[in-house]
Design a protein around this motif. Structure first.
Motif, PDB file in Angstrom:
ATOM      1  N   LEU A  20      -0.581   6.378   4.403  1.00  0.00           N
ATOM      2  CA  LEU A  20      -0.603   7.254   3.235  1.00  0.00           C
ATOM      3  C   LEU A  20      -1.810   6.953   2.349  1.00  0.00           C
ATOM      4  N   ALA A  21      -2.113   5.701   2.169  1.00  0.00           N
ATOM      5  CA  ALA A  21      -3.281   5.331   1.360  1.00  0.00           C
ATOM      6  C   ALA A  21      -4.558   5.903   1.962  1.00  0.00           C
ATOM      7  N   HIS A  22      -4.681   5.842   3.280  1.00  0.00           N
ATOM      8  CA  HIS A  22      -5.866   6.394   3.950  1.00  0.00           C
ATOM      9  C   HIS A  22      -5.889   7.915   3.858  1.00  0.00           C
ATOM     10  N   ILE A  23      -4.722   8.547   4.000  1.00  0.00           N
ATOM     11  CA  ILE A  23      -4.644  10.005   3.854  1.00  0.00           C
ATOM     12  C   ILE A  23      -5.094  10.395   2.445  1.00  0.00           C
ATOM     13  N   ALA A  24      -4.632   9.644   1.460  1.00  0.00           N
ATOM     14  CA  ALA A  24      -4.983   9.933   0.064  1.00  0.00           C
ATOM     15  C   ALA A  24      -6.483   9.796  -0.188  1.00  0.00           C
ATOM     16  N   LYS A  25      -7.155   9.011   0.636  1.00  0.00           N
ATOM     17  CA  LYS A  25      -8.614   8.865   0.528  1.00  0.00           C
ATOM     18  C   LYS A  25      -9.349   9.984   1.257  1.00  0.00           C
ATOM     19  N   VAL A  47       2.098   9.569  10.842  1.00  0.00           N
ATOM     20  CA  VAL A  47       1.972  10.684   9.900  1.00  0.00           C
ATOM     21  C   VAL A  47       3.210  11.577   9.978  1.00  0.00           C
ATOM     22  N   SER A  48       3.667  11.864  11.190  1.00  0.00           N
ATOM     23  CA  SER A  48       4.866  12.699  11.357  1.00  0.00           C
ATOM     24  C   SER A  48       6.077  12.045  10.701  1.00  0.00           C
ATOM     25  N   SER A  49       6.247  10.759  10.923  1.00  0.00           N
ATOM     26  CA  SER A  49       7.362  10.028  10.329  1.00  0.00           C
ATOM     27  C   SER A  49       7.253  10.015   8.808  1.00  0.00           C
ATOM     28  N   LEU A  50       6.060   9.780   8.334  1.00  0.00           N
ATOM     29  CA  LEU A  50       5.783   9.757   6.901  1.00  0.00           C
ATOM     30  C   LEU A  50       6.118  11.100   6.264  1.00  0.00           C
ATOM     31  N   PHE A  51       5.669  12.193   6.874  1.00  0.00           N
ATOM     32  CA  PHE A  51       5.938  13.529   6.341  1.00  0.00           C
ATOM     33  C   PHE A  51       7.437  13.792   6.311  1.00  0.00           C
ATOM     34  N   GLU A  52       8.141  13.398   7.370  1.00  0.00           N
ATOM     35  CA  GLU A  52       9.584  13.616   7.422  1.00  0.00           C
ATOM     36  C   GLU A  52      10.290  12.846   6.309  1.00  0.00           C
ATOM     37  N   LYS A  53       9.933  11.585   6.124  1.00  0.00           N
ATOM     38  CA  LYS A  53      10.563  10.758   5.092  1.00  0.00           C
ATOM     39  C   LYS A  53      10.292  11.289   3.689  1.00  0.00           C
ATOM     40  N   LEU A  54       9.110  11.846   3.490  1.00  0.00           N
ATOM     41  CA  LEU A  54       8.739  12.344   2.169  1.00  0.00           C
ATOM     42  C   LEU A  54       9.166  13.791   1.951  1.00  0.00           C
ATOM     43  N   GLY A  55       9.551  14.479   3.018  1.00  0.00           N
ATOM     44  CA  GLY A  55       9.950  15.875   2.902  1.00  0.00           C
ATOM     45  C   GLY A  55       8.790  16.812   2.625  1.00  0.00           C
ATOM     46  N   VAL A  56       7.642  16.499   3.229  1.00  0.00           N
ATOM     47  CA  VAL A  56       6.459  17.346   3.052  1.00  0.00           C
ATOM     48  C   VAL A  56       6.019  17.898   4.401  1.00  0.00           C
ATOM     49  N   SER A  58       2.496  18.900   4.839  1.00  0.00           N
ATOM     50  CA  SER A  58       1.032  18.840   4.969  1.00  0.00           C
ATOM     51  C   SER A  58       0.480  17.588   4.306  1.00  0.00           C
ATOM     52  N   ARG A  59      -0.759  17.300   4.653  1.00  0.00           N
ATOM     53  CA  ARG A  59      -1.450  16.169   4.037  1.00  0.00           C
ATOM     54  C   ARG A  59      -1.593  16.398   2.529  1.00  0.00           C
ATOM     55  N   ALA A  60      -1.903  17.638   2.163  1.00  0.00           N
ATOM     56  CA  ALA A  60      -2.083  17.961   0.744  1.00  0.00           C
ATOM     57  C   ALA A  60      -0.794  17.684  -0.033  1.00  0.00           C
ATOM     58  N   ALA A  62       1.570  15.600   0.783  1.00  0.00           N
ATOM     59  CA  ALA A  62       1.773  14.147   0.770  1.00  0.00           C
ATOM     60  C   ALA A  62       0.920  13.497  -0.316  1.00  0.00           C
ATOM     61  N   ILE A  63      -0.310  13.947  -0.441  1.00  0.00           N
ATOM     62  CA  ILE A  63      -1.221  13.391  -1.443  1.00  0.00           C
ATOM     63  C   ILE A  63      -0.717  13.694  -2.855  1.00  0.00           C
ATOM     64  N   VAL A  64      -0.310  14.943  -3.084  1.00  0.00           N
ATOM     65  CA  VAL A  64       0.196  15.325  -4.399  1.00  0.00           C
ATOM     66  C   VAL A  64       1.427  14.492  -4.751  1.00  0.00           C
ATOM     67  N   LEU A  65       2.365  14.374  -3.819  1.00  0.00           N
ATOM     68  CA  LEU A  65       3.575  13.601  -4.062  1.00  0.00           C
ATOM     69  C   LEU A  65       3.240  12.143  -4.362  1.00  0.00           C
ATOM     70  N   ALA A  66       2.337  11.571  -3.590  1.00  0.00           N
ATOM     71  CA  ALA A  66       1.936  10.175  -3.804  1.00  0.00           C
ATOM     72  C   ALA A  66       1.361  10.001  -5.205  1.00  0.00           C
ATOM     73  N   HIS A  67       0.522  10.922  -5.632  1.00  0.00           N
ATOM     74  CA  HIS A  67      -0.072  10.820  -6.974  1.00  0.00           C
ATOM     75  C   HIS A  67       0.982  11.008  -8.056  1.00  0.00           C
ATOM     76  N   GLU A  68       1.911  11.937  -7.830  1.00  0.00           N
ATOM     77  CA  GLU A  68       2.983  12.171  -8.805  1.00  0.00           C
ATOM     78  C   GLU A  68       3.863  10.925  -8.976  1.00  0.00           C
ATOM     79  N   LYS A  69       4.035  10.170  -7.895  1.00  0.00           N
ATOM     80  CA  LYS A  69       4.875   8.976  -7.932  1.00  0.00           C
ATOM     81  C   LYS A  69       4.110   7.731  -8.335  1.00  0.00           C
ATOM     82  N   GLY A  70       2.806   7.876  -8.592  1.00  0.00           N
ATOM     83  CA  GLY A  70       2.023   6.742  -9.036  1.00  0.00           C
ATOM     84  C   GLY A  70       1.571   5.821  -7.927  1.00  0.00           C
TER      85      GLY A  70
END
Length: 73
Positions: A20-25, A47-56, A58-60, A62-70
């Motif tokens: 996720l950190a690399h995706i955010a970059k 990435v697939s597992s990450l998207f499923e866990k976060l309920g997203v 797309s990469r975009a 995931a990035i927005v959610l990560a930023h919203e959560k700090g």
């Protein structure tokens, strides 16, 4: 805020947090694979597992959610 960020991160494995950190970059799967010395297929699986866990979906998202959560990576 702190509890929200911790709950957000608790869903993810340590490797998924790194991905996720690399995706955010803005890195591609190929770039992430090269940096972590793993196959691109392994990155796709994370990435697939990450998207499923976060309920997203797309990469975009995931990035927005990560930023919203700090999550800073």
């Amino acid at each position: 805020w702190r509890a929200s960020a911790e709950a957000f991160l608790a869903r993810l494995s340590p490797r998924e947090r790194v991905i996720l950190a690399h995706i955010a970059k803005g890195l591609s799967n190929a770039e992430i694979a090269a940096q972590l010395a793993i196959s691109e297929k392994t990155v796709r699986n994370h990435v697939s597992s990450l998207f499923e866990k976060l309920g997203v979906n797309s990469r975009a998202q995931a990035i927005v959610l990560a930023h919203e959560k700090g999550f800073a990576g």
